[in-house]
Design a protein around this motif. Structure first.
Motif, PDB file in Angstrom:
ATOM      1  N   PRO A 194       0.866  -1.124   0.005  1.00 36.71           N
ATOM      2  CA  PRO A 194      -0.077  -0.057   0.041  1.00 36.71           C
ATOM      3  C   PRO A 194       0.926   1.348   0.006  1.00 36.71           C
ATOM      4  N   SER A 195       0.204   2.325  -0.355  1.00 39.02           N
ATOM      5  CA  SER A 195       1.011   3.544  -0.625  1.00 39.02           C
ATOM      6  C   SER A 195       1.835   4.020   0.493  1.00 39.02           C
ATOM      7  N   PHE A 196       1.184   4.082   1.885  1.00 40.54           N
ATOM      8  CA  PHE A 196       1.757   4.622   2.755  1.00 40.54           C
ATOM      9  C   PHE A 196       2.988   3.582   3.399  1.00 40.54           C
ATOM     10  N   PHE A 197       3.304   2.656   2.772  1.00 42.43           N
ATOM     11  CA  PHE A 197       4.513   1.718   3.015  1.00 42.43           C
ATOM     12  C   PHE A 197       5.570   1.928   2.274  1.00 42.43           C
ATOM     13  N   ARG A 198       5.261   2.483   1.247  1.00 44.96           N
ATOM     14  CA  ARG A 198       6.464   2.725   0.053  1.00 44.96           C
ATOM     15  C   ARG A 198       7.391   3.612   0.397  1.00 44.96           C
ATOM     16  N   GLY A 216       3.254  22.240   3.213  1.00 51.53           N
ATOM     17  CA  GLY A 216       2.402  20.984   2.805  1.00 51.53           C
ATOM     18  C   GLY A 216       2.819  19.832   3.671  1.00 51.53           C
ATOM     19  N   ILE A 217       1.969  18.811   3.509  1.00 50.61           N
ATOM     20  CA  ILE A 217       2.233  17.766   4.716  1.00 50.61           C
ATOM     21  C   ILE A 217       2.469  16.710   3.649  1.00 50.61           C
ATOM     22  N   ASN A 218       3.467  15.710   3.922  1.00 52.25           N
ATOM     23  CA  ASN A 218       3.884  14.560   3.141  1.00 52.25           C
ATOM     24  C   ASN A 218       3.095  13.585   3.262  1.00 52.25           C
ATOM     25  N   HIS A 219       2.656  13.275   2.185  1.00 54.87           N
ATOM     26  CA  HIS A 219       1.775  11.795   1.858  1.00 54.87           C
ATOM     27  C   HIS A 219       1.756  10.778   2.854  1.00 54.87           C
ATOM     28  N   HIS A 220       2.956  10.445   3.170  1.00 52.60           N
ATOM     29  CA  HIS A 220       3.338   9.331   3.993  1.00 52.60           C
ATOM     30  C   HIS A 220       3.000   9.611   5.369  1.00 52.60           C
ATOM     31  N   LEU A 221       3.390  10.838   5.834  1.00 56.42           N
ATOM     32  CA  LEU A 221       3.223  11.420   7.103  1.00 56.42           C
ATOM     33  C   LEU A 221       1.664  11.377   7.318  1.00 56.42           C
ATOM     34  N   ARG A 222       1.034  11.889   6.375  1.00 53.62           N
ATOM     35  CA  ARG A 222      -0.544  11.929   6.384  1.00 53.62           C
ATOM     36  C   ARG A 222      -1.021  10.595   6.555  1.00 53.62           C
ATOM     37  N   MET A 223      -0.652   9.706   5.975  1.00 58.85           N
ATOM     38  CA  MET A 223      -1.131   8.210   6.163  1.00 58.85           C
ATOM     39  C   MET A 223      -0.830   7.770   7.483  1.00 58.85           C
ATOM     40  N   ALA A 224       0.486   7.872   7.777  1.00 55.89           N
ATOM     41  CA  ALA A 224       0.516   7.500   9.229  1.00 55.89           C
ATOM     42  C   ALA A 224      -0.017   7.964  10.124  1.00 55.89           C
ATOM     43  N   ILE A 225      -0.509   9.297  10.167  1.00 57.76           N
ATOM     44  CA  ILE A 225      -1.177   9.878  11.145  1.00 57.76           C
ATOM     45  C   ILE A 225      -2.691   9.436  10.992  1.00 57.76           C
ATOM     46  N   TYR A 226      -3.186   8.975   9.919  1.00 56.89           N
ATOM     47  CA  TYR A 226      -4.502   8.514   9.881  1.00 56.89           C
ATOM     48  C   TYR A 226      -4.840   7.230  10.307  1.00 56.89           C
ATOM     49  N   LYS A 282      11.998  20.063   0.615  1.00 53.63           N
ATOM     50  CA  LYS A 282      11.003  19.389   1.050  1.00 53.63           C
ATOM     51  C   LYS A 282      10.694  19.102   2.331  1.00 53.63           C
ATOM     52  N   LEU A 283      11.715  18.588   3.001  1.00 54.80           N
ATOM     53  CA  LEU A 283      12.038  18.308   4.470  1.00 54.80           C
ATOM     54  C   LEU A 283      11.829  19.707   5.296  1.00 54.80           C
ATOM     55  N   GLY A 284      12.627  20.639   4.475  1.00 52.15           N
ATOM     56  CA  GLY A 284      12.703  21.939   5.540  1.00 52.15           C
ATOM     57  C   GLY A 284      11.100  22.593   5.470  1.00 52.15           C
ATOM     58  N   TRP A 285      10.447  22.706   4.333  1.00 51.25           N
ATOM     59  CA  TRP A 285       8.979  22.948   4.297  1.00 51.25           C
ATOM     60  C   TRP A 285       8.305  22.192   5.090  1.00 51.25           C
ATOM     61  N   LEU A 286       8.354  21.004   5.351  1.00 54.85           N
ATOM     62  CA  LEU A 286       7.300  20.222   5.988  1.00 54.85           C
ATOM     63  C   LEU A 286       7.778  20.584   7.646  1.00 54.85           C
ATOM     64  N   ALA A 287       8.999  20.852   7.946  1.00 51.74           N
ATOM     65  CA  ALA A 287       9.364  21.301   9.255  1.00 51.74           C
ATOM     66  C   ALA A 287       8.544  22.674   9.603  1.00 51.74           C
ATOM     67  N   PHE A 345     -10.133   0.468  -0.034  1.00 50.10           N
ATOM     68  CA  PHE A 345     -11.348   0.944   0.784  1.00 50.10           C
ATOM     69  C   PHE A 345     -11.371   2.490   0.856  1.00 50.10           C
ATOM     70  N   PRO A 346     -12.559   3.097   0.547  1.00 51.97           N
ATOM     71  CA  PRO A 346     -12.442   4.659   0.868  1.00 51.97           C
ATOM     72  C   PRO A 346     -12.038   5.028   2.052  1.00 51.97           C
ATOM     73  N   GLY A 347     -10.824   6.232   2.111  1.00 50.18           N
ATOM     74  CA  GLY A 347     -10.458   6.382   3.719  1.00 50.18           C
ATOM     75  C   GLY A 347      -9.589   5.271   4.246  1.00 50.18           C
ATOM     76  N   GLY A 348      -8.851   4.293   3.464  1.00 49.35           N
ATOM     77  CA  GLY A 348      -8.810   2.955   3.965  1.00 49.35           C
ATOM     78  C   GLY A 348      -7.542   3.078   5.235  1.00 49.35           C
ATOM     79  N   ALA A 349      -6.638   3.880   5.220  1.00 49.35           N
ATOM     80  CA  ALA A 349      -5.610   4.053   6.373  1.00 49.35           C
ATOM     81  C   ALA A 349      -6.500   4.137   7.775  1.00 49.35           C
ATOM     82  N   MET A 350      -7.467   5.342   7.750  1.00 45.59           N
ATOM     83  CA  MET A 350      -8.064   5.619   9.054  1.00 45.59           C
ATOM     84  C   MET A 350      -9.256   4.677   9.226  1.00 45.59           C
ATOM     85  N   VAL A 351     -10.180   4.314   8.070  1.00 41.72           N
ATOM     86  CA  VAL A 351     -11.445   3.578   8.328  1.00 41.72           C
ATOM     87  C   VAL A 351     -11.056   2.134   8.776  1.00 41.72           C
TER      88      VAL A 351
END
Length: 371
Positions: A4-8, A62-72, A16-21, A214-220
């Motif tokens: 799944p995407s959040f494990f890649r 911006g928020i990195n996609h992988h961080l967002r998925m982990a938070i979900y 990017k890391l600087g602006w994420l911080a 599944f829609p909203g898969g990580a969180m749901v």
């Protein structure tokens, strides 16, 4: 078999890391200030406001996609702790509220679309997709191939989410709902072993849901897996406050950064139209929520949270923080998501025909919209 995407793995550049911080620092500052003032859902709403202001000022936040998925996953795991045997007893009332919700969707879309097209002067394609109450990722993908002005669609949807996160908790408090604090009040896990087990269960549920698309898969997925073990008494307690604070701040930042790249001219042109559309959609949601609450016997505030035209993840998390039933809210937003994903392509094809060229009647903001 791909993960799944959040494990890649991801390509993280220093910029990017600087602006994420920077994004997270702004979000924590805004969330902390709102929480200190005792505002409802303060960590979430304060982070949203702070990052939205930065985005509108031109900062590439911006928020990195992988961080967002982990938070979900983290938030879904903790939300599952709110499920109990009593939750599943209440499912008997869900068919009434589900039917009313599904009837409200075409009414809401029709009312908003009529205003945007007939009063605000939007082209029909853009008005149609901007009127969709949620399911932004699916709606945007379809809008981009239909000739709609995707900037209008994203702006209208983002402004709606911004207002709901910032103001809905206070509005529900005005309707008599309590509590309205900054963190949920259900008990925390008793020890480290239980904490680790809770996270593993959530990760497993998220992994499976993502694999099934599944829609909203990580969180749901995390919420359902965590909810199952809590409902059967195998695990007790939600994740510690620190996990939730990080989750709320990141989620708020993600919503606020949707405005990144939006020029002030774009804001000026679309703000009034999008704001009026929000109030029309909300008025329809309130009317149907009153009907749904009357038919089911559920509290009006709970049904309204399930009916408002917001994002699945954000509205479910808000319900959790405010002490409502997150399973009830998630189920209804998920049902609406599925209805939109299934019917919008059919309706769009009937209304507009095959793929069309993009609209040319407006000066588009060419920056990439946030999803």
């Amino acid at each position: 078999m791909p993960l799944p995407s959040f494990f890649r793995s991801a390509d993280y550049t220093p910029r990017k890391l600087g602006w994420l911080a920077v994004t997270l620092a702004l979000a924590f500052a805004g969330g902390g200030a709102a929480a200190a003032l005792g505002l409802p859902v303060g960590w979430l709403s304060g982070a949203l406001v702070a990052t939205a202001v930065a985005a509108l000022c031109g900062a590439p936040v911006g928020i990195n996609h992988h961080l967002r998925m982990a938070i979900y996953v983290v938030l879904g795991t903790s939300m599952g702790s709110a499920l109990s045997p009593e939750t599943f007893k209440g499912i008997a009332t869900w068919p009434f509220t589900m039917v009313v919700l599904l009837v409200s969707v075409p009414v809401m879309m029709g009312a908003v679309m009529a205003y945007l097209e007939k009063v605000a002067g939007w082209d029909r394609r853009s008005a149609f997709f901007a009127a969709a109450p949620g399911a932004l990722s699916a709606v945007l993908a379809m809008a981009e191939t239909s000739g709609a002005d995707t900037r209008r669609v994203v702006f209208g949807q983002s402004l709606r989410l911004f207002i709901l996160v910032a103001l809905l908790p206070a509005a529900l408090g005005g309707l008599g709902h309590e509590p309205a604090g900054t963190l949920p009040i259900n008990p925390v896990v008793p020890d480290v072993t239980t904490l680790v087990l809770s996270l593993l269960v959530g990760i497993g549920g998220a992994f499976l849901a993502e694999k099934l698309h599944f829609p909203g898969g990580a969180m749901v997925g995390a919420m359902l897996a965590s909810g199952a073990v809590h409902a059967f008494g195998l695990i007790e307690g939600r994740l510690p406050d620190l996990f939730l604070i990080v989750g709320f701040v990141t989620l708020g930042a993600n919503a606020g950064t949707r405005f990144a790249g939006t020029r002030l001219e774009t804001l000026r042109r679309f703000f009034v139209d999008a704001l009026a559309a929000f109030f029309i959609a909300t008025a329809v949601a309130v009317a149907f929520a009153v009907l749904g609450a009357w038919l089911s016997g559920e509290p009006l505030t709970k049904v309204l949270m399930a009916y408002v035209p917001g994002a699945l993840e954000a509205m479910t998390i808000m319900a959790f923080v405010l002490g409502m039933d997150p399973a009830f809210v998630a189920a209804h937003h998920l049902a609406r998501f599925l209805l939109l994903a299934l019917l919008i392509p059919v309706v769009a094809r009937l209304m507009f025909g095959a793929a069309a060229v993009p609209s040319t009647d407006v000066d588009l903001d060419r920056t990439e919209p946030k999803d």
